[in-house]
Each structure stands twice: as structure tokens, then as C-alpha cells.
Design a protein around this motif. Structure first.
Motif, PDB file in Angstrom:
ATOM      1  N   GLU A   1       0.818  -1.210   0.000  1.00 41.79           N
ATOM      2  CA  GLU A   1       0.000   0.000   0.000  1.00 41.79           C
ATOM      3  C   GLU A   1       0.857   1.267   0.000  1.00 41.79           C
ATOM      4  OE1 GLU A   1      -3.608   2.061   2.622  1.00 41.79           O
ATOM      5  OE2 GLU A   1      -2.835   0.068   3.153  1.00 41.79           O
TER       6      GLU A   1
ATOM      7  N   HIS B   1       1.215   4.210  -2.758  1.00 40.27           N
ATOM      8  CA  HIS B   1       1.079   5.644  -2.487  1.00 40.27           C
ATOM      9  C   HIS B   1       2.240   6.425  -3.103  1.00 40.27           C
ATOM     10  CE1 HIS B   1      -1.626   4.957   1.292  1.00 40.27           C
ATOM     11  NE2 HIS B   1      -2.226   4.686   0.151  1.00 40.27           N
TER      12      HIS B   1
ATOM     13  N   GLU C   1      -7.302   8.918   5.150  1.00 37.43           N
ATOM     14  CA  GLU C   1      -8.037   7.743   5.603  1.00 37.43           C
ATOM     15  C   GLU C   1      -7.119   6.532   5.745  1.00 37.43           C
ATOM     16  OE1 GLU C   1     -10.962   7.601   2.553  1.00 37.43           O
ATOM     17  OE2 GLU C   1     -12.240   9.136   3.485  1.00 37.43           O
ATOM     18  N   SER C   2      -6.175   6.405   4.839  1.00 38.15           N
ATOM     19  CA  SER C   2      -5.236   5.287   4.888  1.00 38.15           C
ATOM     20  C   SER C   2      -4.320   5.381   6.100  1.00 38.15           C
ATOM     21  CB  SER C   2      -4.409   5.249   3.604  1.00 38.15           C
ATOM     22  OG  SER C   2      -3.451   4.219   3.661  1.00 38.15           O
TER      23      SER C   2
ATOM     24  N   GLN D   1      -9.384  16.216  -2.447  1.00 37.52           N
ATOM     25  CA  GLN D   1      -9.797  14.819  -2.533  1.00 37.52           C
ATOM     26  C   GLN D   1      -8.586  13.886  -2.571  1.00 37.52           C
ATOM     27  OE1 GLN D   1     -12.912  13.694  -2.204  1.00 37.52           O
ATOM     28  NE2 GLN D   1     -13.454  15.848  -1.855  1.00 37.52           N
ATOM     29  N   PHE D   2      -7.552  14.335  -3.263  1.00 40.62           N
ATOM     30  CA  PHE D   2      -6.305  13.567  -3.344  1.00 40.62           C
ATOM     31  C   PHE D   2      -5.782  13.274  -1.949  1.00 40.62           C
ATOM     32  CE2 PHE D   2      -1.594  13.558  -3.800  1.00 40.62           C
ATOM     33  CZ  PHE D   2      -1.432  12.587  -4.770  1.00 40.62           C
ATOM     34  N   TYR D   3      -5.758  14.274  -1.098  1.00 38.30           N
ATOM     35  CA  TYR D   3      -5.202  14.087   0.239  1.00 38.30           C
ATOM     36  C   TYR D   3      -6.176  13.447   1.208  1.00 38.30           C
ATOM     37  CZ  TYR D   3      -0.607  15.802  -0.598  1.00 38.30           C
ATOM     38  OH  TYR D   3       0.693  15.884  -1.047  1.00 38.30           O
ATOM     39  N   ARG D   4      -7.456  13.490   0.913  1.00 39.97           N
ATOM     40  CA  ARG D   4      -8.409  12.790   1.774  1.00 39.97           C
ATOM     41  C   ARG D   4      -8.176  11.285   1.717  1.00 39.97           C
ATOM     42  NH1 ARG D   4     -12.603  13.711   4.786  1.00 39.97           N
ATOM     43  NH2 ARG D   4     -14.096  12.020   5.151  1.00 39.97           N
ATOM     44  N   ARG D   5      -7.829  10.772   0.555  1.00 37.16           N
ATOM     45  CA  ARG D   5      -7.554   9.342   0.404  1.00 37.16           C
ATOM     46  C   ARG D   5      -6.372   8.940   1.291  1.00 37.16           C
ATOM     47  NH1 ARG D   5      -6.491   8.706  -5.817  1.00 37.16           N
ATOM     48  NH2 ARG D   5      -6.111   6.532  -5.209  1.00 37.16           N
ATOM     49  N   PHE D   6      -5.360   9.758   1.292  1.00 34.87           N
ATOM     50  CA  PHE D   6      -4.186   9.448   2.108  1.00 34.87           C
ATOM     51  C   PHE D   6      -4.506   9.560   3.602  1.00 34.87           C
ATOM     52  CE2 PHE D   6      -2.196  10.683  -1.941  1.00 34.87           C
ATOM     53  CZ  PHE D   6      -1.366   9.593  -2.133  1.00 34.87           C
TER      54      PHE D   6
ATOM     55  N   SER E   1      -6.562  18.223   3.084  1.00 25.76           N
ATOM     56  CA  SER E   1      -7.846  17.862   2.477  1.00 25.76           C
ATOM     57  C   SER E   1      -8.939  18.879   2.783  1.00 25.76           C
ATOM     58  CB  SER E   1      -8.289  16.474   2.962  1.00 25.76           C
ATOM     59  OG  SER E   1      -8.750  16.505   4.305  1.00 25.76           O
TER      60      SER E   1
END
Length: 203
Positions: A70, A74, A154-155, A147-152, A137
Motif C-alpha cells: 500500500e 502511495h 483515511e489510509s 480529494q487527493f489528500y483525503r484518500r491518504f 484535504s
């Protein structure tokens, strides 16, 4: 210098990122993406190092193996974003934040204490990364990048919880884990307070 606050967030961090950091980061997107890419690369290789060092711990190996994939994924995502924007991956820089954290690791402790500190420093880095990604985000003007940084974000939250869970799995004295984690959080707040606010660094 950031102003301390008694308020804690859900990650347990005792000092939130200064809001000015997001403004500075937005002005140096190539630098922040470069630093982000290298942070992901170091996260992947650090998990590999943990697996190599503690290969006899089955749960750790099973849980961290997919994290390696993962984190490397990234890294590739950030590289792709740099390319999409016509930006270049800059050189890897010293991570002053992580280096400062490492100074707090117990010296000459037992194998168990060393192992615990290794897990907790990873948990702390993931927690701070999550908090920083949350700031990006919510604070960037660019909707795509939010949105790009929201994914990170959450991870990283999941990774933070995993390292705490591993500590509680392998350390029999749960109170020892809580005490040491509290000490790490207090120390990290001091590190954050003393650091210069720089928009070209994730940490």
C-alpha cells in the motif's frame, strides 16, 4: 513557533498543526509532493525492516506485508501526480521531525522496550501524517488536491491504529503500552512546538 493548546484530537496528538502550514504548502506544491513521495517510500522500506527484524512474529508479518504494498502504491500515486502536473521529483531531504523523534527512543533498554518504541514511533508518524493530510484535504483551494489528500488521510488513520494494535498484541503489560504512548505524545508535542513552520515538508 506554534502555540500549545490543551485540546487533543481523535488521534491523541496534543498539538495541532498550525493552520499557516497549509497556506505555505499550497505555495510550494512541487516541494510538498516531493517530500510526500519520499515519506511514502520510507514508510514502505521501514515496514520491510520491521518484518525482517521480527520475522518470528506472525501477526506482525501478516499485517505489515500488505502495508508495504500500500505504501509503495502511495509512492507511485504521488509520483504520477507530480508527472501529471509537469513537476519533478526532487531529492530526498533529511526528515528533521523523524530524526528528532528517534532521539526519544530508549537507549539500552530491554528487547521488549526497544520493540515497543519501534511500534510507537511508527504509530506516531502515521498519526501526524494523517493529521497533516486532513489539514490539506480541508484547507487547499484546489478541490482535486483536497480529494487527493483525503484518500491518504483515511489510509494513514488505519496504519496508526494497526501499530497501536500490534503493540497491545505483543506487550503483555497493557499499562506499559499506555504509559509509553502517553510519554511519546507529550514528547512529540514539544517537537512540534519547537519546529519551524515549513511548507515544503509533510512533517
Amino acid at each position: 513557533m506554534q502555540t500549545p493548546t490543551p485540546q487533543k484530537n481523535i488521534l491523541g496528538l496534543q498539538l495541532p498543526t498550525d493552520p499557516r502550514w497549509v497556506d505555505l504548502a499550497s505555495l510550494s506544491l512541487e516541494d510538498i509532493l516531493t517530500d510526500h513521495a519520499w515519506c511514502e517510500q520510507k514508510a514502505a522500506t521501514s515496514c520491510i525492516s520491521l518484518i525482517q527484524r521480527y520475522s518470528a512474529k506472525d501477526k506482525l508479518v501478516q499485517e505489515l506485508s500488505p502495508i508495504v504494498t500500500e505504501e509503495w502504491g502511495h509512492f507511485r500515486l504521488v509520483i504520477a501526480e507530480l508527472s501529471r502536473r509537469g513537476l519533478k521529483l526532487g531529492r530526498q531531504r533529511k526528515d528533521l521531525y523523524v530524526n528528532k523523534l528517534m532521539e526519544f527512543q530508549l537507549k539500552g533498554g530491554t528487547e521488549e522496550e526497544t520493540f515497543l518504541d519501534r511500534l510507537l514511533i511508527f504509530a506516531l508518524i502515521e498519526a501526524r501524517s494523517c493529521e497533516r493530510f486532513k489539514r490539506l484535504s480541508e484547507g487547499l483551494d484546489d478541490e482535486y488536491m483536497r480529494q487527493f489528500y483525503r484518500r491518504f488521510m483515511e489510509s494513514e488513520a488505519g496504519h496508526y491504529h494497526l501499530f497501536i494494535e500490534l503493540a497491545e498484541t505483543y506487550i503483555a503489560d497493557k499499562e506499559q503500552v499506555r504509559r509509553r504512548w502517553s510519554a511519546w505524545l507529550e514528547y512529540e508535542a514539544g517537537v512540534m512546538e519547537s519546529q519551524e513552520i515549513r511548507g515544503d515538508r509533510i512533517h
